[in-house]
Design a protein around this motif. Sequence first.
Motif, PDB file in Angstrom:
ATOM      1  N   CYS B 155      -9.352  -9.077   8.918  1.00 54.39           N
ATOM      2  CA  CYS B 155      -8.007  -8.194   9.084  1.00 54.39           C
ATOM      3  C   CYS B 155      -8.164  -7.822  10.687  1.00 54.39           C
ATOM      4  O   CYS B 155      -8.544  -7.817  11.560  1.00 54.39           O
ATOM      5  CB  CYS B 155      -8.758  -7.191   8.549  1.00 54.39           C
ATOM      6  SG  CYS B 155      -7.814  -5.645   8.649  1.00 54.39           S
ATOM      7  N   ILE B 156      -6.523  -7.572  10.936  1.00 54.59           N
ATOM      8  CA  ILE B 156      -5.742  -6.817  12.026  1.00 54.59           C
ATOM      9  C   ILE B 156      -5.408  -6.075  12.232  1.00 54.59           C
ATOM     10  O   ILE B 156      -5.211  -5.805  13.574  1.00 54.59           O
ATOM     11  CB  ILE B 156      -4.996  -8.014  13.117  1.00 54.59           C
ATOM     12  CG1 ILE B 156      -3.926  -8.853  11.888  1.00 54.59           C
ATOM     13  CG2 ILE B 156      -5.934  -9.281  13.197  1.00 54.59           C
ATOM     14  CD1 ILE B 156      -2.921  -9.146  12.660  1.00 54.59           C
ATOM     15  N   LEU B 157      -5.895  -5.404  11.235  1.00 53.62           N
ATOM     16  CA  LEU B 157      -6.187  -3.723  11.340  1.00 53.62           C
ATOM     17  C   LEU B 157      -4.352  -3.349  11.867  1.00 53.62           C
ATOM     18  O   LEU B 157      -3.584  -2.727  12.513  1.00 53.62           O
ATOM     19  CB  LEU B 157      -6.869  -2.716  12.400  1.00 53.62           C
ATOM     20  CG  LEU B 157      -8.195  -3.140  12.061  1.00 53.62           C
ATOM     21  CD1 LEU B 157      -9.043  -2.338  13.441  1.00 53.62           C
ATOM     22  CD2 LEU B 157      -8.436  -2.452  11.312  1.00 53.62           C
ATOM     23  N   CYS B 158      -3.181  -4.092  10.561  1.00 54.91           N
ATOM     24  CA  CYS B 158      -2.085  -3.614  10.633  1.00 54.91           C
ATOM     25  C   CYS B 158      -1.448  -2.611  10.729  1.00 54.91           C
ATOM     26  O   CYS B 158      -0.104  -2.641  10.643  1.00 54.91           O
ATOM     27  CB  CYS B 158      -1.016  -5.137  11.251  1.00 54.91           C
ATOM     28  SG  CYS B 158      -0.912  -5.638   8.652  1.00 54.91           S
ATOM     29  N   TYR B 159      -2.207  -2.157   9.951  1.00 53.46           N
ATOM     30  CA  TYR B 159      -1.721  -0.464   8.931  1.00 53.46           C
ATOM     31  C   TYR B 159      -0.768  -1.584   7.908  1.00 53.46           C
ATOM     32  O   TYR B 159      -0.087  -0.789   6.801  1.00 53.46           O
ATOM     33  CB  TYR B 159      -0.885   0.116   9.464  1.00 53.46           C
ATOM     34  CG  TYR B 159      -1.867   0.626  10.314  1.00 53.46           C
ATOM     35  CD1 TYR B 159      -2.716   0.569  11.734  1.00 53.46           C
ATOM     36  CD2 TYR B 159      -2.551   2.377  10.146  1.00 53.46           C
ATOM     37  CE1 TYR B 159      -3.244   1.421  12.043  1.00 53.46           C
ATOM     38  CE2 TYR B 159      -3.437   3.028  10.882  1.00 53.46           C
ATOM     39  CZ  TYR B 159      -3.816   3.042  11.856  1.00 53.46           C
ATOM     40  OH  TYR B 159      -3.932   3.602  11.967  1.00 53.46           O
ATOM     41  N   CYS B 161      -1.123  -2.714   5.025  1.00 51.16           N
ATOM     42  CA  CYS B 161      -1.048  -2.663   3.345  1.00 51.16           C
ATOM     43  C   CYS B 161      -1.265  -1.203   3.171  1.00 51.16           C
ATOM     44  O   CYS B 161      -1.087  -0.453   2.165  1.00 51.16           O
ATOM     45  CB  CYS B 161      -2.839  -3.844   2.768  1.00 51.16           C
ATOM     46  SG  CYS B 161      -3.454  -3.634   3.900  1.00 51.16           S
ATOM     47  N   CYS B 205       0.144  -8.735   4.149  1.00 49.70           N
ATOM     48  CA  CYS B 205      -0.603  -8.849   5.295  1.00 49.70           C
ATOM     49  C   CYS B 205      -0.304 -10.339   5.721  1.00 49.70           C
ATOM     50  O   CYS B 205       0.083 -11.322   5.286  1.00 49.70           O
ATOM     51  CB  CYS B 205      -2.205  -9.224   4.565  1.00 49.70           C
ATOM     52  SG  CYS B 205      -3.443  -9.129   5.220  1.00 49.70           S
ATOM     53  N   VAL B 207      -2.344 -11.466   8.123  1.00 57.06           N
ATOM     54  CA  VAL B 207      -3.745 -12.754   7.964  1.00 57.06           C
ATOM     55  C   VAL B 207      -3.861 -12.696   6.658  1.00 57.06           C
ATOM     56  O   VAL B 207      -4.073 -11.935   5.353  1.00 57.06           O
ATOM     57  CB  VAL B 207      -4.160 -12.167   8.796  1.00 57.06           C
ATOM     58  CG1 VAL B 207      -4.023 -12.010  10.253  1.00 57.06           C
ATOM     59  CG2 VAL B 207      -5.566 -10.693   8.123  1.00 57.06           C
ATOM     60  N   ALA B 209      -6.416 -11.589   5.022  1.00 56.09           N
ATOM     61  CA  ALA B 209      -7.002 -10.614   4.931  1.00 56.09           C
ATOM     62  C   ALA B 209      -7.410 -10.224   3.273  1.00 56.09           C
ATOM     63  O   ALA B 209      -8.141  -9.791   2.610  1.00 56.09           O
ATOM     64  CB  ALA B 209      -7.708  -9.169   5.871  1.00 56.09           C
ATOM     65  N   LEU B 210      -6.457 -10.532   2.423  1.00 55.07           N
ATOM     66  CA  LEU B 210      -5.931  -9.756   2.136  1.00 55.07           C
ATOM     67  C   LEU B 210      -5.041 -10.835   0.692  1.00 55.07           C
ATOM     68  O   LEU B 210      -4.069 -11.575   1.468  1.00 55.07           O
ATOM     69  CB  LEU B 210      -4.918  -8.774   1.453  1.00 55.07           C
ATOM     70  CG  LEU B 210      -5.158  -8.013   1.876  1.00 55.07           C
ATOM     71  CD1 LEU B 210      -4.368  -6.086   2.485  1.00 55.07           C
ATOM     72  CD2 LEU B 210      -6.213  -6.713   1.021  1.00 55.07           C
TER      73      LEU B 210
HETATM   74  S1  SF4 Z   1      -2.356  -5.953   6.021  1.00 57.06           S
HETATM   75 FE1  SF4 Z   1      -4.238  -7.647   6.133  1.00 57.06          FE
HETATM   76  S2  SF4 Z   1      -4.601  -7.123   7.956  1.00 57.06           S
HETATM   77 FE2  SF4 Z   1      -3.115  -5.662   8.553  1.00 57.06          FE
HETATM   78  S3  SF4 Z   1      -4.422  -3.830   8.028  1.00 57.06           S
HETATM   79 FE3  SF4 Z   1      -4.136  -4.518   5.837  1.00 57.06          FE
HETATM   80  S4  SF4 Z   1      -5.348  -5.756   5.423  1.00 57.06           S
HETATM   81 FE4  SF4 Z   1      -6.150  -5.599   7.241  1.00 57.06          FE
END
Ligand code: SF4
Lengths: 177, 848
Positions: B155-159, B161, B205, B207, B209-210
């Motif tokens: 996860c790159i914490l892009c917010y 999701c 997402c 990346v 991550a999901l």
């Molecule tokens: S969309 Fe993906 S990369 Fe972005 S915060 Fe959610 S899990 Fe992390």
Amino acid sequence: MAWNPGEDVVAVQRAPKPGGAGGAYRAFGETLRGLKTTFGRMLERPVVYQYPEEKVPVYPRFRGRHKLHKFADTGLEKCVGCSLCAAACPADCIRVVAAENTPEHRVSAGERYAAVYEINLSRCIFCGYCEVACPFDAITMGHDYEMSDYNRTDLIFTKEMLLAEPLERTPLRTEDE
Amino acid sequence: MPRPERRFVTFSIDGREVSAPEGVMLVDGAKYGDVEIPVFCYEPKLGAPVGACRMCLVEVEGIPKLQTACSTPVKDGMVVHTQTDRVREAQNSVIEFLLVNHPLDCPVCDKGGECPLQDITFGWGRGISRMVEPKRHFKKPLELSPLIAIDRERCILCYRCVRFSQEVSEDYQLVLNERGASTYVGTFDGHPYVAPFSGNIIELCPVGALTSRAYRFRARPWDIEGAGSVCTHCPAQCNVEFTVRDERVLRVLARDNEGVDDGWLCDKGRFAYQAIHSEERITEPLVRDSESGELVPATWEYALDVAAAALQAGGSKTAALAGGTTTNEEGFLLQRVVREALKSPHVDSRAGLPQVDLGLQQALAAPGLQATIPDLEFAHTVLVLGTDPIDDVASLDLRIRKGVRRNGVKLAVATSRPSALDPNAKLWLRYAPGGEHAFVAALEAAVTGSGDLSALCDAADADPKALEALAALLKDGGEDVVILWSQRLGAAPLPALLNVAAALRLEGRDGAGLIEVPVGGNGRGLREAGVQSNGGPGLSAPKAPGKPAREIAAALASGDLSTLWLLHADPVRDYADRRLWERAAANADALVAHATLLNDTLREHATVVFPAESYAEKEGTIVNLDGRVQRLRVAIGRPGAVRAEWQVIADLSKRLGLDLGVLTGPMATRQLVEAVPFYAGLTLKEIGGRGVRWQEREAASAAPAAPAGPVESGEPLPAPRPNGALRLGTYRPIWAAPEVEVSPALKFLAAKQQAELSPVDAERLGVDNGAKVSVTAGDATVLAKVFVRGNVPAGTVFLAEATAEQSATELLGEAPQLVSVEPYGQRPPVPLEGLARGARPSDDEVNS
Ligand code: SF4
Ligand code: SF4
Ligand code: SF4
Ligand code: FES
């Protein structure tokens, strides 16, 4: 005023003028040099290999049939089924179907493994791109070149066949051969 | 709310003069000059940008620091640079930062090959890493829900999701836990993220991550092909792209169409593709063996002969029903065969709902009175009448929420059952089930100021004050009013609805009008193609009116009709009055069905079952709620011996002595277009990938003229008084469908019967959440688990229709209905929380 070119001058080598004995030698000399090799070989013994009893040794970097590898210590397959080899293959002859490792059924070291790994060797052009693409050195080109078969479908090598050691090892060339 | 006007401004980017609409963000403005600015967190579908990832930094002259292009609007005369050393240095550094904790496990990551992080690192990154320290570690892979896998290391914490959950689907479940480098995405107490639209975060997402658990490790982007088509699981008809590998659909992605789905899919649309490849799929014709009495596989020739003989024997005593996933062409050919070859007028597609007078239908379908789906987002006021979009037409739920949240649309919800949209509504009203007619008549009275409002409100058991407030909102809240109403309202309230529309002067207004939510994926198209008892192709009058579905059932049960022909329809499960339909199916001399999955009715009573195509194998057209004709396209080959539906119908027809003249799918489309005046000249090419609204074409003027003037709406019957018993209201949950039950990924969501009771009634009955109750009407009983829901009106119980077992249709005879509810057997001690967390967050939860 004459211009002095200085050190930039490059002397051009010109061919000798044609004609004379020198000319004749120059015309046939190289041919004779080639013929020397030809006649020289006539005196040597024949270099016929009695294949398949005798085999031609190959260079270490010879690109023969692929091999899939396992880790020596854990016995897990190196291939994680990422399909990068399939993406790189210009002949489109690799097919990978991945699946997920579970604690009870662990095949590779990563999360995924190749449930199906097939190379259609009748299409492979032995370019070695798959080997280059693999991030885990899981596939390498081996030295085996004896792959002829009676049936095209038998040339589709499955994961088990690629993981197995070849029945007979192909001789390698020694250092100075 | 009229759509905002767009003015163009000129700015300079990398030395190019570019003109872009005013107010768009630099990222989008730059595209007008063919300049690409990399982004991670920016996604216009999610609303206002948050500037979380800093990937989009650019240099703007006159501003000392670098600016985030995703949240800086373009201005006239702005001078922007994206190629300077400062910008490049910033981009390199951002990538390096993002990768500090990224595991770089691309070879095992499902996003690999279609990953923005890979692409942007390749295009804008430094190319080498200086990071030698150990990375952050999380346990992986983890289940975020049974449908979604989460890998927190990636996860790159892009917010994105989190913003989807908080601001688009508004289920408020996903949050970022902890702070700083230990931040991670999850639900706040770790419960699985189960929501009707959860699957969209997989696509959002940037990346890996999901990722989808159903698609986990199934294929790589270079192994697959995309095939665009349309989802037929509900009337929203979202545009989808099937991911196909080796003739199997492996995944469904959204194919953004502003006019239809706005780029979102519900989880049914996203995961129910698995039903296509279900083990239970019928792939060869089945014919009942006369000796063993079982359905046995047969050749096509034999099956067609048997079916043709059965239909021939039925002749004018044959009735045909088409279900929701039938295409216009199939429906059109079906009604031709039934009407022309069998000389029977009995065809229907209206899911057993009352027959609506043809003149009324024409008036309601008048092109000038149709709102479009995007109008829901820009109207001044939206009235949702008698439907809960989440169950009936899932993706519109998001559209309505978007309008309310971003454009300040005033939402009014008038339903009998508490709706998921209540918390967003300016005004919500309840009426008693069975009081639909009285309620709409009361609304008419309130809007026109004539008629006896209080008596009507009394009959509908609605609050007159609320109705007056609603009328005021509709009248004074701005001219653009969109009324989203459900076919489930029945026939009686429709004249009053027309009068309301007339009083609000919706006719001919752009951005205002009515939208009907039909029952069944292609309900509207089938009616326009002539698959209804009292309407031929193009809403014309048929030669002879036939019986609507309900009467067909009665006639079959009593022997007046002898043969039933079902095209993707399952009346026993889906239509009201299950027991009548069971009798009808049992009593029919012959039952010919086209189906993808076997069910008990077919197993016991079918004479011939033809294997039907799934929606990924079909070609044809369907019609969306607002009249958009869309095209289904073939994504995969048909499995086994399955044949094209039009071909089967044409073959049957030939055996019945009528040559339909259809040799290919497009020939059927051509015939349909010729038969429906307001489709005239429509070609598959014109429909293309985005569809066309027939109201926007010239041929729309050929739509049948509606009778003018106000319509007499008749005297409404009062909703039944509970008097100790309870009123029965029913709804069809989004998860009540056979395709959900046979999809391994979705199975856990399959709807189970639950009785929604008000706290008052629950207390009176002495039952609590999770207790079992029996709901009885006459001699029919349905067992259900109690779900106490705060805003269910006292005196009413709500049950789900079309569940696999204990369906409420069992209890539905001639509506309206009163039922008695009794506690059943032992009450299991189930704690209050945890249970309510079903397929969707109930509004009690949202409110609490
Ligand atoms: S969309 Fe993906 S990369 Fe972005 S915060 Fe959610 S899990 Fe992390
Ligand atoms: S050697 Fe070349 S052609 Fe053969 S499998 Fe590898 S990439 Fe493909
Ligand atoms: S909302 Fe309806 S049409 Fe859209 S994806 Fe879901 S089931 Fe399919
Ligand atoms: S895209 Fe601009 S900050 Fe993320």
